[in-house]
Design an enzyme around this catalytic site. Sequence first.
Site, mmCIF file in Angstrom:
data_model
loop_
_atom_site.group_PDB
_atom_site.id
_atom_site.type_symbol
_atom_site.label_atom_id
_atom_site.label_comp_id
_atom_site.label_asym_id
_atom_site.label_seq_id
_atom_site.Cartn_x
_atom_site.Cartn_y
_atom_site.Cartn_z
ATOM 1 N N HIS A 155 0.787 -1.234 0.000
ATOM 2 C CA HIS A 155 0.000 0.000 0.000
ATOM 3 C C HIS A 155 0.813 1.276 0.000
ATOM 4 O O HIS A 155 0.249 2.351 0.165
ATOM 5 C CB HIS A 155 -0.920 0.037 1.225
ATOM 6 C CG HIS A 155 -2.128 -0.835 1.107
ATOM 7 N ND1 HIS A 155 -3.299 -0.414 0.531
ATOM 8 C CD2 HIS A 155 -2.331 -2.105 1.469
ATOM 9 C CE1 HIS A 155 -4.181 -1.399 0.557
ATOM 10 N NE2 HIS A 155 -3.611 -2.441 1.124
ATOM 11 N N LYS A 206 -8.595 14.162 3.960
ATOM 12 C CA LYS A 206 -7.758 12.959 3.987
ATOM 13 C C LYS A 206 -6.829 13.116 5.172
ATOM 14 O O LYS A 206 -6.773 14.191 5.776
ATOM 15 C CB LYS A 206 -6.952 12.812 2.693
ATOM 16 C CG LYS A 206 -6.247 14.128 2.255
ATOM 17 C CD LYS A 206 -5.510 13.994 0.941
ATOM 18 C CE LYS A 206 -6.397 13.981 -0.280
ATOM 19 N NZ LYS A 206 -6.397 12.731 -1.025
ATOM 20 N N ARG A 207 -6.099 12.039 5.545
ATOM 21 C CA ARG A 207 -5.137 12.198 6.620
ATOM 22 C C ARG A 207 -4.187 13.348 6.298
ATOM 23 O O ARG A 207 -3.860 13.599 5.139
ATOM 24 C CB ARG A 207 -4.343 10.894 6.822
ATOM 25 C CG ARG A 207 -5.173 9.780 7.424
ATOM 26 C CD ARG A 207 -5.738 10.152 8.787
ATOM 27 N NE ARG A 207 -4.677 10.316 9.770
ATOM 28 C CZ ARG A 207 -4.336 9.407 10.674
ATOM 29 N NH1 ARG A 207 -4.995 8.272 10.742
ATOM 30 N NH2 ARG A 207 -3.373 9.642 11.530
ATOM 31 N N LYS A 244 0.793 14.416 1.007
ATOM 32 C CA LYS A 244 -0.511 14.761 0.444
ATOM 33 C C LYS A 244 -0.623 16.268 0.173
ATOM 34 O O LYS A 244 -1.550 16.735 -0.461
ATOM 35 C CB LYS A 244 -1.627 14.297 1.376
ATOM 36 C CG LYS A 244 -1.728 12.757 1.474
ATOM 37 C CD LYS A 244 -2.834 12.330 2.418
ATOM 38 C CE LYS A 244 -2.959 10.843 2.613
ATOM 39 N NZ LYS A 244 -3.752 10.164 1.564
ATOM 40 N N THR A 261 -8.434 6.715 -2.546
ATOM 41 C CA THR A 261 -9.795 6.250 -2.781
ATOM 42 C C THR A 261 -10.779 7.392 -2.548
ATOM 43 O O THR A 261 -11.894 7.363 -3.069
ATOM 44 C CB THR A 261 -10.169 5.070 -1.857
ATOM 45 O OG1 THR A 261 -9.856 5.423 -0.505
ATOM 46 C CG2 THR A 261 -9.430 3.809 -2.254
ATOM 47 N N LYS A 304 -14.459 8.492 -4.504
ATOM 48 C CA LYS A 304 -15.755 8.852 -3.898
ATOM 49 C C LYS A 304 -16.231 10.197 -4.444
ATOM 50 O O LYS A 304 -17.407 10.362 -4.774
ATOM 51 C CB LYS A 304 -15.623 8.954 -2.372
ATOM 52 C CG LYS A 304 -15.228 7.662 -1.694
ATOM 53 C CD LYS A 304 -14.781 7.925 -0.242
ATOM 54 C CE LYS A 304 -13.954 6.780 0.300
ATOM 55 N NZ LYS A 304 -13.202 7.121 1.511
HETATM 56 C C1 LIG Z 1 -11.918 7.427 1.760
HETATM 57 C C2 LIG Z 1 -11.394 7.779 3.070
HETATM 58 C C3 LIG Z 1 -10.023 7.951 3.275
HETATM 59 C C4 LIG Z 1 -9.009 7.836 2.154
HETATM 60 O O1 LIG Z 1 -8.835 9.101 1.564
HETATM 61 P P1 LIG Z 1 -7.624 9.431 0.574
HETATM 62 O O2 LIG Z 1 -7.995 10.749 0.013
HETATM 63 O O3 LIG Z 1 -7.622 8.356 -0.460
HETATM 64 O O4 LIG Z 1 -6.394 9.475 1.386
HETATM 65 C C5 LIG Z 1 -9.579 8.283 4.534
HETATM 66 N N1 LIG Z 1 -10.438 8.456 5.556
HETATM 67 C C6 LIG Z 1 -11.771 8.313 5.394
HETATM 68 C C7 LIG Z 1 -12.663 8.536 6.567
HETATM 69 C C8 LIG Z 1 -12.294 7.965 4.163
HETATM 70 O O5 LIG Z 1 -13.613 7.822 4.015
#
Ligand SMILES: *Cc1c(COP(=O)(O)O)cnc(C)c1O
Length: 836
Positions: A378, A569-570, A575, A677, A681
Amino acid sequence: MNAPESETGLSADHIELLHAPALDMSADALLRDLTHYFGRTLGRRTISKQQPYVYQALTYAVRDRLMERWNRTNIAVERADMRRTCYMSLEFLMGRLLTNSLISLDLKGPAVEALNRLGLRLEDVAEREHDAGLGNGGLGRLAACFLDSCATLQLPVIGYGIRYQYGMFHQRIENGYQVEEPDPWLRVEFPWEIERIELSQTVRFGGHSEAYADHEGKQRRRWVHTHDVLAIPYDVPIPGYRNDVVNTLRLWSAAATDEFDLDEFNAGDYADAVAAKNEAENITMVLYPNAATESGQELRLRQQYFLVSASLQDIMRDWRQRHGDDYSGFAEKLCVQLNDTHPALAVPELMRLLMDHCYLSWNEAWEITSQTMAYTNHTLLPEALEQWPVAMFETLLPRLLEIIYEINARFIQEISAQWPGDNARIERMSLISPGPHKMVRMAYLSIVGSFSINGVAQLHSYLLQKGLFQDFAELWPERFNNKTNGVTPRRWLAACNPGLSDLISSQIGTEWTTDLPQLAGLAEVAEDPDFQQRWRNVRAENKQRLAKLIETRTGLTISPAMLFDVQVKRIHEYKRQLLNLLHAVYLYDRNQRGQHDAQLPRAIIIGGKAAPGYVMAKNIIKAINNVAKVINSDRRLHDKLRLIFLPDYNVSAMEVICTAADLSEQISTAGKEASGTGNMKFMMNGAITIGTLDGANVEIREAVGDENFFLFGLTVEQIEAQRATYNPQEIIASDADFARVISLLESGHFNRFEPGVFDSILHAIRDPHDPWMTAADFRSFIDAQERVAKSYSQRDLWTAMSIRNTAASGTFSTDRTIKNYNDDIWRLDTVTPLAP
Ligand SMILES: *Cc1c(COP(=O)(O)O)cnc(C)c1O
């Protein structure tokens, strides 16, 4: 006496269960059961909107209906002795389960009606559910989406994880700083789980390994004088979408093997007696809040071994029940998918169980193990590759260390045979890192022990084979493959965005929920004025909903007419939330200087948690909040520019956010984000991406076309080429806008009474060794944002782009991802639950 056989060949207990009439799925029946559980089981009388026990009672009623399908699925899998996959993961970021279960069972309508009769709304009741936050971010959420797709595709897959007492921490913002609060999500009962104490296992730690001769005089090894911990499983039902399949997520909880030491207790040493109990229970006390980088805590290693050992023993118990001690068909009936290296100890643990407990030879055990394990990587960040000190193995897992050494010795023999005398290669590839503090390299252990190794997006899988795992790809090219991530469209479109779902279904029918590529049918109406208007209406409502959430959490109001520019995101340097912040300061600076020309009303929304020990990430949160405070308190900017830090980003927040974003920020340094991911979304719900050529962004852009994607930034190759001569000072000095942004940040304008708050950030941006090369992409990002502004001001053009993004998102369903896993790695047949 023999139990009578039924026509289905099942024993008497099963007959009773299966012949019980299936539960009524009507609103009447649901209301009757809900009332029963509320009054009789939970012992409550008054029903109100705030009453949490209505949620609990409804969940019991839904769970009953899952239970019969669960049994019928399990019996079908067992009777046909089907091949199964065990998805092993230290994280399952499940979020809430009620709405999803209702949709899967086609019970949402009846539930709405039943609650209406009590004067309640389903949304309010569903809100009472706590997020099951047993994960950090993308990796854990992926595991949750996978379970949904496996059940929907009727694949016999069981998830194995840990039932942490405390999940992901809650984030509060105090004076701009992140404050972490524990998440005692089990304080109120988690009504979805079933404790299965009869399936408990014992997990060993410590002691030592010794040789002995068995009754035939064969030399064997055994692990003795161990400290044992009890592993108790809790099962959570995972329903497929309207197909009667219910799979299992099995979560392990640690307990002391004896409640406490009675001798010690009787001797009056109460504290010591209880201490052992606490030490055991500590193992599953708390989720490690790491993102991307690993922290080397002994307790974390204990968690990893605890999960792996309990799960594999569970698998072996099940095997023996059906096959006795014939293990020849083991690898044909079972596949273990390792979600990152966190469960990598499954390799030596399965070896141990097969040799020490089942008395197989090394070669027999290795044949089975290496044909059973499959590993998903990952990350591309070398610093995030897990390593554990050999010294820690010596005291904690001595028998496993022996096995790892033996795996390594045989592996090195194989390399030497292929590349005689290439000692540098041996050192590079050894499972044990050289040097005074020897470490076990968990990724290499996973690769050597697996028949399949995959990355999570095309670019990521390619870079793994060219970089991080180059030596291994040279040795075993056939083991490497790609499985681009996805998200489940049931949660991330059907459930979270009912308005858009209804609109989509009115246009193309409802089959897209299980066949997402059908969304392509929307492209036809991308420019249809009537459809566009309805599309905008839905999105306006969703934006209102997000505005309300923001107001509740921050007290700030934003107008849905603004462009919602979202990065959630984190928080991590790779990022590049910092790049986003630089753009916010740039817009602020332009407004201050009266240049609102190309600008448009924009709300920049940033959310995410920083790992509690990640100082730089926490500084970034503080910086965002300081800039936000200045921008948001400038009355002249009120309708033009807002910067919002949305606290406590989690799954249920994302379910609101992704439906309301206009612009999706996916701006990581090229070559650093494995897949992402969140990007999927957003796309599915009609946001347009501004992004670098990184992770799955590459595939998103290919799917939707360059004209529906705002591309910027250096490519992986350009980043690597420019790294050696990277000179951010020069980049800043030669760009008047950039120079003004930096001097504004330096000036104390955003930290009047807090000297030094921006120092680390400014230093990072100006550092020629900045690994994330933020300054390199500044100008290109600003230009792309200007293209965004121009497009957004052309309403119909933007709407068409939005529709085209949803239309092109079909491939980013985990249904597609899981089909790929199944075709290439798992090769499972589909299960048909026994008829009621
Ligand atoms: C989808 C999701 C992530 C992943 O987000 P990235 O932008 O791909 O890092 C992290 N936390 C939550 C709560 C999510 O729903």
